[in-house]
Write a protein that holds these residues in place. Structure first.
Motif, mmCIF file in Angstrom:
data_model
loop_
_atom_site.group_PDB
_atom_site.id
_atom_site.type_symbol
_atom_site.label_atom_id
_atom_site.label_comp_id
_atom_site.label_asym_id
_atom_site.label_seq_id
_atom_site.Cartn_x
_atom_site.Cartn_y
_atom_site.Cartn_z
ATOM 1 N N ASN A 1 53.052 52.583 40.093
ATOM 2 C CA ASN A 1 52.989 51.230 39.249
ATOM 3 C C ASN A 1 52.050 50.327 39.889
ATOM 4 N N LEU A 2 51.712 49.145 39.232
ATOM 5 C CA LEU A 2 50.768 48.105 39.392
ATOM 6 C C LEU A 2 51.161 47.298 40.640
ATOM 7 N N LYS A 3 52.465 47.150 41.270
ATOM 8 C CA LYS A 3 52.639 46.364 42.416
ATOM 9 C C LYS A 3 51.709 46.299 43.317
ATOM 10 N N LYS B 1 46.718 40.469 30.553
ATOM 11 C CA LYS B 1 46.810 39.694 31.802
ATOM 12 C C LYS B 1 48.376 39.510 32.098
ATOM 13 N N THR B 2 49.181 38.933 30.836
ATOM 14 C CA THR B 2 50.442 38.679 31.363
ATOM 15 C C THR B 2 51.431 40.010 31.667
ATOM 16 N N LEU B 3 50.846 41.270 30.915
ATOM 17 C CA LEU B 3 51.435 42.388 31.357
ATOM 18 C C LEU B 3 51.332 42.845 32.981
ATOM 19 N N PHE B 4 49.989 42.553 33.377
ATOM 20 C CA PHE B 4 49.547 42.845 34.716
ATOM 21 C C PHE B 4 50.399 42.017 35.728
ATOM 22 N N LYS B 5 50.369 40.697 35.207
ATOM 23 C CA LYS B 5 50.994 39.818 36.307
ATOM 24 C C LYS B 5 52.560 40.136 36.226
ATOM 25 N N LEU C 1 45.788 40.304 40.343
ATOM 26 C CA LEU C 1 44.882 40.095 39.399
ATOM 27 C C LEU C 1 43.992 38.953 39.852
ATOM 28 N N PHE C 2 42.826 39.168 40.059
ATOM 29 C CA PHE C 2 41.894 37.981 40.330
ATOM 30 C C PHE C 2 40.528 37.856 39.426
ATOM 31 N N GLU C 3 40.102 36.752 39.413
ATOM 32 C CA GLU C 3 38.947 36.717 38.437
ATOM 33 C C GLU C 3 37.794 36.350 39.320
#
Length: 276
Positions: A110-112, A131-135, A141-143
């Motif tokens: 998973n993405l955790k 972005k909401t899915l990832f968070k 998630l970083f810009e």
């Protein structure tokens, strides 16, 4: 929900993302040069387009697909080196454009706590959805601007890879058995040998592209590495003990003590697991 097209060539990375987006109730179109739905048709059908092709082919793939991408779509590139493709994408003003780097391989569950960087060239509602899915899945998630991304990647990936290549060459040249090496290894060297093995499990084409296609790495980081290696070589051959110790301590002083201590404790736990 959205229609998501994943344009891929060789890597199996698309399988992970197909499963991921389907689990979020999206329709997923997987497209390559050999699938029933070819990329030029897939990008017409999709709302969100993810280009996940080898670094060496990303720009030419984008150029090939541009005429078939209509307005109000989200175009995401997954390439690991950003500047070249970003320069191409910035020429167009028809869609959302986000440059994304998922910094993991598809054997995760998973993405955790997985790192995902992104550069929002032009963002609207579809990227907000992604972005909401990832968070919500607890990704880190970083810009980051593409220029800084390529600088960081050249240090934490390309330069680390070339160091591993040097170690691998030493072992290969001497036909050294790694299991025998483990018998006389210290905790530091033992972990380094495991890291080397993990490095060699990766995709050769990807790691080659990361050496060949990062302009900043080739023009700045790699020459700096060679220069410093030559300097250390001169210290060793001239038995300049004090200068070499100073180099070691300068690096130690550069890293704050808290980071060093935390890293030491974490690697102690890793080493305990490795010895089981």
């Amino acid at each position: 929900m959205y229609k998501v097209a994943i344009i891929w060539w060789t890597s199996n990375f698309w399988k992970w993302w197909e499963k991921y987006f389907k689990s979020k109730n999206n329709e997923v179109i997987v497209s390559s040069r050999t699938t029933k739905i070819l990329p030029k048709k897939a990008v017409k059908l999709a709302d969100i387009i993810i280009v996940s092709v080898p670094i060496r082919h990303t720009v030419e793939t984008v150029k090939e697909l541009i005429p078939y991408i209509w307005e109000n779509k989200l175009l995401i590139d997954f390439t690991w080196i950003k500047l070249e493709v970003i320069e191409e994408l910035k020429k167009y003003n028809y869609w959302e454009i986000i440059s994304v780097h998922p910094m993991f391989w598809p054997w995760i569950d998973n993405l955790k706590e997985q790192n995902i960087s992104y550069d929002p060239i032009k963002e609207w509602e579809k990227w907000e959805y992604i972005k909401t899915l990832f968070k919500n899945d607890w990704a880190n998630l970083f810009e980051i601007k593409s220029e800084k991304h390529d600088e960081f990647v050249s240090i934490v990936q390309s330069s680390v890879h070339i160091i591993n290549s040097l170690l691998w060459n030493i072992l290969k040249k001497r036909w050294i058995n790694l299991e025998k090496m483990m018998e006389i290894s210290t905790p530091n060297s033992r972990m380094q040998l495991y890291i080397l093995s993990r490095f060699l499990k990766q995709n050769a084409s990807l790691y080659t592209d990361m050496q060949m296609h990062n302009k900043l790495y080739k023009e700045q980081i790699l020459p700096d590495m060679i220069e410093h290696f030559q300097y250390l070589n001169s210290l060793i051959n001239n038995n300049e003990t004090e200068k070499f110790e100073k180099e070691f301590n300068d690096i130690k002083n550069y890293l704050w003590e808290e980071f060093i201590n935390k890293s030491f404790e974490k690697t102690k736990k890793i080493d305990s697991e490795l010895k089981k």
